[in-house]
Design an enzyme around this catalytic site. Structure first.
Site, PDB file in Angstrom:
ATOM      1  N   LYS A  27     -13.192 -13.795  -1.633  1.00 55.04           N
ATOM      2  CA  LYS A  27     -13.478 -13.900  -3.073  1.00 55.04           C
ATOM      3  C   LYS A  27     -14.988 -14.049  -3.318  1.00 55.04           C
ATOM      4  CE  LYS A  27     -10.295 -14.910  -6.245  1.00 55.04           C
ATOM      5  NZ  LYS A  27      -9.127 -15.591  -6.725  1.00 55.04           N
TER       6      LYS A  27
ATOM      7  N   ASN B 146      -6.530   2.185 -12.671  1.00 55.99           N
ATOM      8  CA  ASN B 146      -5.533   1.240 -12.149  1.00 55.99           C
ATOM      9  C   ASN B 146      -4.138   1.727 -12.521  1.00 55.99           C
ATOM     10  OD1 ASN B 146      -4.476  -1.245 -11.069  1.00 55.99           O
ATOM     11  ND2 ASN B 146      -4.246  -1.993 -13.169  1.00 55.99           N
TER      12      ASN B 146
ATOM     13  N   HIS C 113      -0.291   0.179 -13.419  1.00 55.09           N
ATOM     14  CA  HIS C 113       0.433  -1.052 -13.767  1.00 55.09           C
ATOM     15  C   HIS C 113       1.919  -0.709 -13.872  1.00 55.09           C
ATOM     16  CE1 HIS C 113       0.848  -5.101 -15.308  1.00 55.09           C
ATOM     17  NE2 HIS C 113       1.712  -4.608 -16.161  1.00 55.09           N
TER      18      HIS C 113
ATOM     19  N   LEU D 187      -9.237  -9.599 -10.426  1.00 53.51           N
ATOM     20  CA  LEU D 187      -9.994  -9.039 -11.545  1.00 53.51           C
ATOM     21  C   LEU D 187     -11.271  -8.384 -10.992  1.00 53.51           C
ATOM     22  CD1 LEU D 187      -9.921  -9.013 -14.687  1.00 53.51           C
ATOM     23  CD2 LEU D 187     -11.402 -11.021 -14.613  1.00 53.51           C
TER      24      LEU D 187
ATOM     25  N   ASN E 235       1.497   3.020  -2.629  1.00 53.70           N
ATOM     26  CA  ASN E 235       0.748   3.946  -3.494  1.00 53.70           C
ATOM     27  C   ASN E 235      -0.486   4.473  -2.786  1.00 53.70           C
ATOM     28  OD1 ASN E 235       1.841   4.257  -6.380  1.00 53.70           O
ATOM     29  ND2 ASN E 235       2.130   2.088  -5.940  1.00 53.70           N
TER      30      ASN E 235
ATOM     31  N   MET F 180      -4.968  -7.042  -6.685  1.00 54.81           N
ATOM     32  CA  MET F 180      -4.551  -8.186  -7.492  1.00 54.81           C
ATOM     33  C   MET F 180      -5.692  -9.044  -8.049  1.00 54.81           C
ATOM     34  SD  MET F 180      -1.445  -7.615  -7.665  1.00 54.81           S
ATOM     35  CE  MET F 180      -0.303  -6.508  -6.864  1.00 54.81           C
TER      36      MET F 180
ATOM     37  N   GLY G 165       0.788  -1.236   0.000  1.00 56.58           N
ATOM     38  CA  GLY G 165       0.000   0.000   0.000  1.00 56.58           C
ATOM     39  C   GLY G 165       0.812   1.273   0.000  1.00 56.58           C
TER      40      GLY G 165
HETATM   41  C1  GAR Z   1       2.641  -1.352  -7.649  1.00 59.49           C
HETATM   42  O1  GAR Z   1       3.895  -1.371  -8.254  1.00 59.49           O
HETATM   43  C2  GAR Z   1       1.552  -1.495  -8.692  1.00 59.49           C
HETATM   44  O2  GAR Z   1       1.877  -0.893  -9.915  1.00 59.49           O
HETATM   45  C3  GAR Z   1       1.488  -2.986  -8.828  1.00 59.49           C
HETATM   46  O3  GAR Z   1       1.606  -3.472  -7.517  1.00 59.49           O
HETATM   47  C4  GAR Z   1       2.443  -2.604  -6.776  1.00 59.49           C
HETATM   48  C5  GAR Z   1       1.776  -2.295  -5.454  1.00 59.49           C
HETATM   49  O4  GAR Z   1       2.653  -1.618  -4.598  1.00 59.49           O
HETATM   50  N1  GAR Z   1       0.258  -3.387  -9.454  1.00 59.49           N
HETATM   51  C6  GAR Z   1       0.168  -4.409 -10.293  1.00 59.49           C
HETATM   52  O5  GAR Z   1       1.117  -5.137 -10.559  1.00 59.49           O
HETATM   53  C7  GAR Z   1      -1.222  -4.637 -10.887  1.00 59.49           C
HETATM   54  N2  GAR Z   1      -1.172  -5.535 -12.003  1.00 59.49           N
HETATM   55  P1  GAR Z   1       2.092  -0.917  -3.288  1.00 59.49           P
HETATM   56  O6  GAR Z   1       1.204  -1.924  -2.552  1.00 59.49           O
HETATM   57  O7  GAR Z   1       3.309  -0.582  -2.489  1.00 59.49           O
HETATM   58  O8  GAR Z   1       1.325   0.308  -3.719  1.00 59.49           O
END
Ligand code: GAR
Length: 191
Positions: free
Chosen positions: A60, A104, A106, A89, A16, A87, A14
């Protein structure tokens, strides 16, 4: 009540989510109302609690086969959904309830290195194995398929021969933290 109300979905650390929580803490028109997670161990939950943002976790079955998550969103009158390291869908009912209102991030330059199973460190390992000279981030709207919605924003960084998947991950994370909150703000103001 502020006109735009966000729910963040996060599955893991988390970092982000934390940047988003901090960015919108005193924002005049956008407020983070909820942080939702499929993972009761997600550190993202504690980060939200520190910002006094309400959290819920779900299984889920709750996510796929009930309207419980939708009811939480409705109760807080959420207008936009932000996925930040989420993570699973997103099921159709949620996409239909929030058409064009789910975003989202990526950790690569889509359409490369996307799709099912391409998340977190697997993405950076694939980038390294492919010998790419650059990678980056993609911020996109969410549709029924993994990593396929309308691209809102991309930023790039170089990959050197000495880079490892871990060092690539750090460069990409820096880009994510720098851009995601601002891109969310601009995207919401247009929608
Ligand atoms: C981030 O790098 C995000 O882009 C990626 O997971 C990480 C989460 O980091 N997302 C994916 O790969 C989605 N397909 P965080 O929990 O430290 O924010």
């Amino acid at each position: 009540m502020k006109p735009h109300r966000i729910a963040i979905f996060a599955s893991g650390s988390g970092t982000n989510a934390e940047e988003i929580l901090a960015y919108f803490q005193y924002h005049p028109s956008i407020e983070v109302k909820l942080l939702l997670s499929n993972n009761p161990q997600a550190q993202a939950l504690q980060r939200a609690e520190r910002f006094r943002v309400k959290t819920h976790t779900f299984s889920k079955a709750q996510f796929r086969d009930s309207y419980e998550v939708l009811n939480w969103l409705k109760a807080e009158r959420v207008t936009h959904i932000v996925l930040a390291g989420f993570m699973w869908l997103v099921p159709d009912y949620l996409i239909h309830a929030y058409p064009g209102k789910i975003i989202n991030i990526h950790p690569a330059l889509l359409p490369k290195f996307g799709g099912k199973g391409m998340y977190g460190k697997f993405v950076h390992e694939a980038v390294k194995a492919a010998g790419e000279a650059e990678t980056g981030i993609t911020i996109h709207e969410v549709n029924e398929h993994y990593d396929e919605g309308n691209i809102v924003f991309q930023a790039t960084c170089g990959v050197d021969e000495t880079d490892t998947p871990d060092s690539i991950a750090l460069k990409v994370q820096k880009l994510e933290h720098m851009h995601y909150p601002k891109v969310i703000e601009q995207w919401i103001s247009k929608r």
